[in-house]
Scaffold this motif. Structure first.
Motif, PDB file in Angstrom:
ATOM      1  N   PHE A  53     -27.941  98.463 -18.029  1.00 29.94           N
ATOM      2  CA  PHE A  53     -27.443  97.391 -17.173  1.00 29.94           C
ATOM      3  C   PHE A  53     -27.476  96.047 -17.896  1.00 29.94           C
ATOM      4  O   PHE A  53     -26.479  95.316 -17.936  1.00 29.94           O
ATOM      5  N   HIS A  54     -28.617  95.717 -18.479  1.00 31.68           N
ATOM      6  CA  HIS A  54     -28.763  94.404 -19.109  1.00 31.68           C
ATOM      7  C   HIS A  54     -27.935  94.288 -20.386  1.00 31.68           C
ATOM      8  O   HIS A  54     -27.409  93.211 -20.690  1.00 31.68           O
ATOM      9  N   ARG A  55     -27.784  95.381 -21.110  1.00 27.23           N
ATOM     10  CA  ARG A  55     -26.930  95.348 -22.300  1.00 27.23           C
ATOM     11  C   ARG A  55     -25.476  95.137 -21.872  1.00 27.23           C
ATOM     12  O   ARG A  55     -24.745  94.362 -22.491  1.00 27.23           O
ATOM     13  N   GLY A  56     -25.068  95.790 -20.797  1.00 24.33           N
ATOM     14  CA  GLY A  56     -23.720  95.571 -20.265  1.00 24.33           C
ATOM     15  C   GLY A  56     -23.530  94.141 -19.799  1.00 24.33           C
ATOM     16  O   GLY A  56     -22.483  93.526 -20.036  1.00 24.33           O
ATOM     17  N   TRP A  57     -24.555  93.591 -19.170  1.00 20.01           N
ATOM     18  CA  TRP A  57     -24.498  92.211 -18.693  1.00 20.01           C
ATOM     19  C   TRP A  57     -24.346  91.254 -19.869  1.00 20.01           C
ATOM     20  O   TRP A  57     -23.611  90.271 -19.797  1.00 20.01           O
ATOM     21  N   MET A  58     -25.031  91.542 -20.980  1.00 17.42           N
ATOM     22  CA  MET A  58     -24.901  90.689 -22.160  1.00 17.42           C
ATOM     23  C   MET A  58     -23.445  90.685 -22.657  1.00 17.42           C
ATOM     24  O   MET A  58     -22.889  89.626 -22.953  1.00 17.42           O
ATOM     25  N   HIS A  59     -22.851  91.861 -22.719  1.00 19.60           N
ATOM     26  CA  HIS A  59     -21.458  91.920 -23.179  1.00 19.60           C
ATOM     27  C   HIS A  59     -20.523  91.252 -22.170  1.00 19.60           C
ATOM     28  O   HIS A  59     -19.499  90.672 -22.555  1.00 19.60           O
ATOM     29  N   HIS A  60     -20.878  91.293 -20.899  1.00 18.97           N
ATOM     30  CA  HIS A  60     -20.144  90.549 -19.871  1.00 18.97           C
ATOM     31  C   HIS A  60     -20.214  89.057 -20.168  1.00 18.97           C
ATOM     32  O   HIS A  60     -19.212  88.349 -20.157  1.00 18.97           O
ATOM     33  N   ASP A  61     -21.434  88.572 -20.468  1.00 19.39           N
ATOM     34  CA  ASP A  61     -21.616  87.157 -20.779  1.00 19.39           C
ATOM     35  C   ASP A  61     -20.809  86.737 -21.997  1.00 19.39           C
ATOM     36  O   ASP A  61     -20.374  85.591 -22.096  1.00 19.39           O
ATOM     37  N   LEU A  62     -20.625  87.667 -22.932  1.00 21.83           N
ATOM     38  CA  LEU A  62     -19.857  87.388 -24.144  1.00 21.83           C
ATOM     39  C   LEU A  62     -18.357  87.623 -23.947  1.00 21.83           C
ATOM     40  O   LEU A  62     -17.585  87.522 -24.892  1.00 21.83           O
ATOM     41  N   SER A  63     -17.963  87.935 -22.713  1.00 26.70           N
ATOM     42  CA  SER A  63     -16.576  88.266 -22.369  1.00 26.70           C
ATOM     43  C   SER A  63     -16.058  89.452 -23.178  1.00 26.70           C
ATOM     44  O   SER A  63     -14.869  89.557 -23.451  1.00 26.70           O
ATOM     45  N   GLN A  64     -16.946  90.369 -23.520  1.00 20.59           N
ATOM     46  CA  GLN A  64     -16.585  91.614 -24.202  1.00 20.59           C
ATOM     47  C   GLN A  64     -16.543  92.710 -23.139  1.00 20.59           C
ATOM     48  O   GLN A  64     -17.392  93.593 -23.077  1.00 20.59           O
ATOM     49  N   PHE A  65     -15.522  92.634 -22.299  1.00 21.52           N
ATOM     50  CA  PHE A  65     -15.469  93.445 -21.098  1.00 21.52           C
ATOM     51  C   PHE A  65     -15.348  94.940 -21.389  1.00 21.52           C
ATOM     52  O   PHE A  65     -15.955  95.755 -20.687  1.00 21.52           O
ATOM     53  N   ASN A  66     -14.578  95.312 -22.413  1.00 24.85           N
ATOM     54  CA  ASN A  66     -14.419  96.726 -22.734  1.00 24.85           C
ATOM     55  C   ASN A  66     -15.714  97.338 -23.263  1.00 24.85           C
ATOM     56  O   ASN A  66     -15.929  98.538 -23.135  1.00 24.85           O
ATOM     57  N   ILE A  67     -16.562  96.534 -23.862  1.00 23.96           N
ATOM     58  CA  ILE A  67     -17.860  97.022 -24.341  1.00 23.96           C
ATOM     59  C   ILE A  67     -18.851  97.079 -23.180  1.00 23.96           C
ATOM     60  O   ILE A  67     -19.690  97.982 -23.104  1.00 23.96           O
ATOM     61  N   ALA A  68     -18.755  96.133 -22.272  1.00 23.50           N
ATOM     62  CA  ALA A  68     -19.699  96.051 -21.143  1.00 23.50           C
ATOM     63  C   ALA A  68     -19.570  97.233 -20.194  1.00 23.50           C
ATOM     64  O   ALA A  68     -20.582  97.776 -19.727  1.00 23.50           O
ATOM     65  N   LEU A  69     -18.347  97.638 -19.898  1.00 26.19           N
ATOM     66  CA  LEU A  69     -18.141  98.651 -18.859  1.00 26.19           C
ATOM     67  C   LEU A  69     -18.854  99.975 -19.107  1.00 26.19           C
ATOM     68  O   LEU A  69     -19.505 100.490 -18.194  1.00 26.19           O
ATOM     69  N   PRO A  70     -18.775 100.576 -20.307  1.00 18.50           N
ATOM     70  CA  PRO A  70     -19.486 101.850 -20.486  1.00 18.50           C
ATOM     71  C   PRO A  70     -20.994 101.739 -20.244  1.00 18.50           C
ATOM     72  O   PRO A  70     -21.593 102.640 -19.636  1.00 18.50           O
ATOM     73  N   TYR A  71     -21.599 100.652 -20.675  1.00 19.26           N
ATOM     74  CA  TYR A  71     -23.028 100.451 -20.418  1.00 19.26           C
ATOM     75  C   TYR A  71     -23.308 100.361 -18.920  1.00 19.26           C
ATOM     76  O   TYR A  71     -24.252 100.955 -18.410  1.00 19.26           O
ATOM     77  N   LEU A  72     -22.480  99.595 -18.223  1.00 18.91           N
ATOM     78  CA  LEU A  72     -22.696  99.409 -16.789  1.00 18.91           C
ATOM     79  C   LEU A  72     -22.482 100.708 -16.011  1.00 18.91           C
ATOM     80  O   LEU A  72     -23.226 101.002 -15.071  1.00 18.91           O
ATOM     81  N   TYR A  73     -21.489 101.496 -16.424  1.00 19.17           N
ATOM     82  CA  TYR A  73     -21.265 102.782 -15.744  1.00 19.17           C
ATOM     83  C   TYR A  73     -22.394 103.773 -16.029  1.00 19.17           C
ATOM     84  O   TYR A  73     -22.758 104.561 -15.157  1.00 19.17           O
ATOM     85  N   ARG A  74     -22.974 103.731 -17.238  1.00 17.23           N
ATOM     86  CA  ARG A  74     -24.143 104.579 -17.523  1.00 17.23           C
ATOM     87  C   ARG A  74     -25.321 104.172 -16.641  1.00 17.23           C
ATOM     88  O   ARG A  74     -26.020 105.023 -16.097  1.00 17.23           O
ATOM     89  N   ALA A  75     -25.532 102.855 -16.526  1.00 20.37           N
ATOM     90  CA  ALA A  75     -26.615 102.364 -15.659  1.00 20.37           C
ATOM     91  C   ALA A  75     -26.377 102.806 -14.225  1.00 20.37           C
ATOM     92  O   ALA A  75     -27.310 103.271 -13.549  1.00 20.37           O
ATOM     93  N   LEU A  76     -25.155 102.697 -13.761  1.00 21.19           N
ATOM     94  CA  LEU A  76     -24.825 103.079 -12.393  1.00 21.19           C
ATOM     95  C   LEU A  76     -25.075 104.568 -12.164  1.00 21.19           C
ATOM     96  O   LEU A  76     -25.629 104.958 -11.129  1.00 21.19           O
TER      97      LEU A  76
END
Length: 183
Positions: A53-76
């Motif tokens: 979740f937090h790694r995905g959030w970091m990529h969200h903060d960096l506007s690296q949306f395609n990198i953020a999503l897989p992390y967030l879906y794994r957390a979910l």
């Protein structure tokens, strides 16, 4: 050696989060990697979901949306198996903003390619709102200012008023923070 389970990963993820909120993204990545290593032989659980979740959030903060999503879906996925509704909702919230940012970036790219100034103006206003919600004051103002620059050539009074209003909101929110920081 003792088996500390998920505890080292929690600690490393918290260190990473500290660096992330201070803008030290390289250091945050380092600690997220160390946290991942410490979870290598630990079954998926709360710590791994938190890390993703937090790694995905970091990529969200960096506007690296395609990198953020897989992390967030794994957390979910992990949080769904654990059944913690609040942690699941937390994932949904960030996934929603990642999707918003992703689609706004795609929209802006197409609008610029076709030189559709009205769509660029609207998208920059929406991006400004997204950055403002993320407390990214500089990016928010840049988006609103770009919309205002384009509005000098187009008489869309409603959008002009909206962009000026939004800039005022950013400054109104930033003033108490600046006072606290100085005082």
């Amino acid at each position: 050696t003792k088996n500390f389970g998920e505890y080292p990963a929690y600690t490393l993820t918290r260190l990473a989060n500290l660096h992330r909120v201070q803008g030290g993204f390289d250091s945050a990545s380092y600690y997220y990697d160390k946290s991942q290593e410490s979870l290598r032989n630990v079954p998926p659980g709360i710590a791994q979901a938190s890390l993703y979740f937090h790694r995905g959030w970091m990529h969200h903060d960096l506007s690296q949306f395609n990198i953020a999503l897989p992390y967030l879906y794994r957390a979910l996925a992990i949080r769904n198996t654990l059944g913690d509704s609040l942690l699941i909702a937390e994932c949904w919230r960030v996934i929603g903003t990642v999707h918003t940012g992703h689609y706004l970036s795609r929209t802006l790219g197409l609008a610029e390619r076709f030189q559709d100034n009205e769509l660029i103006i609207l998208t920059e206003i929406n991006r400004g709102e997204l950055f403002q919600a993320k407390s990214n004051v500089l990016a928010s103002i840049k988006s609103y200012e770009r919309a205002l620059e384009l509005l000098t050539d187009h008489p869309f009074k409603r959008y002009h008023a909206l962009a000026v209003y939004k800039i005022g909101q950013v400054f109104e929110a930033a003033i108490p923070i600046a006072i606290i920081a100085v005082g």
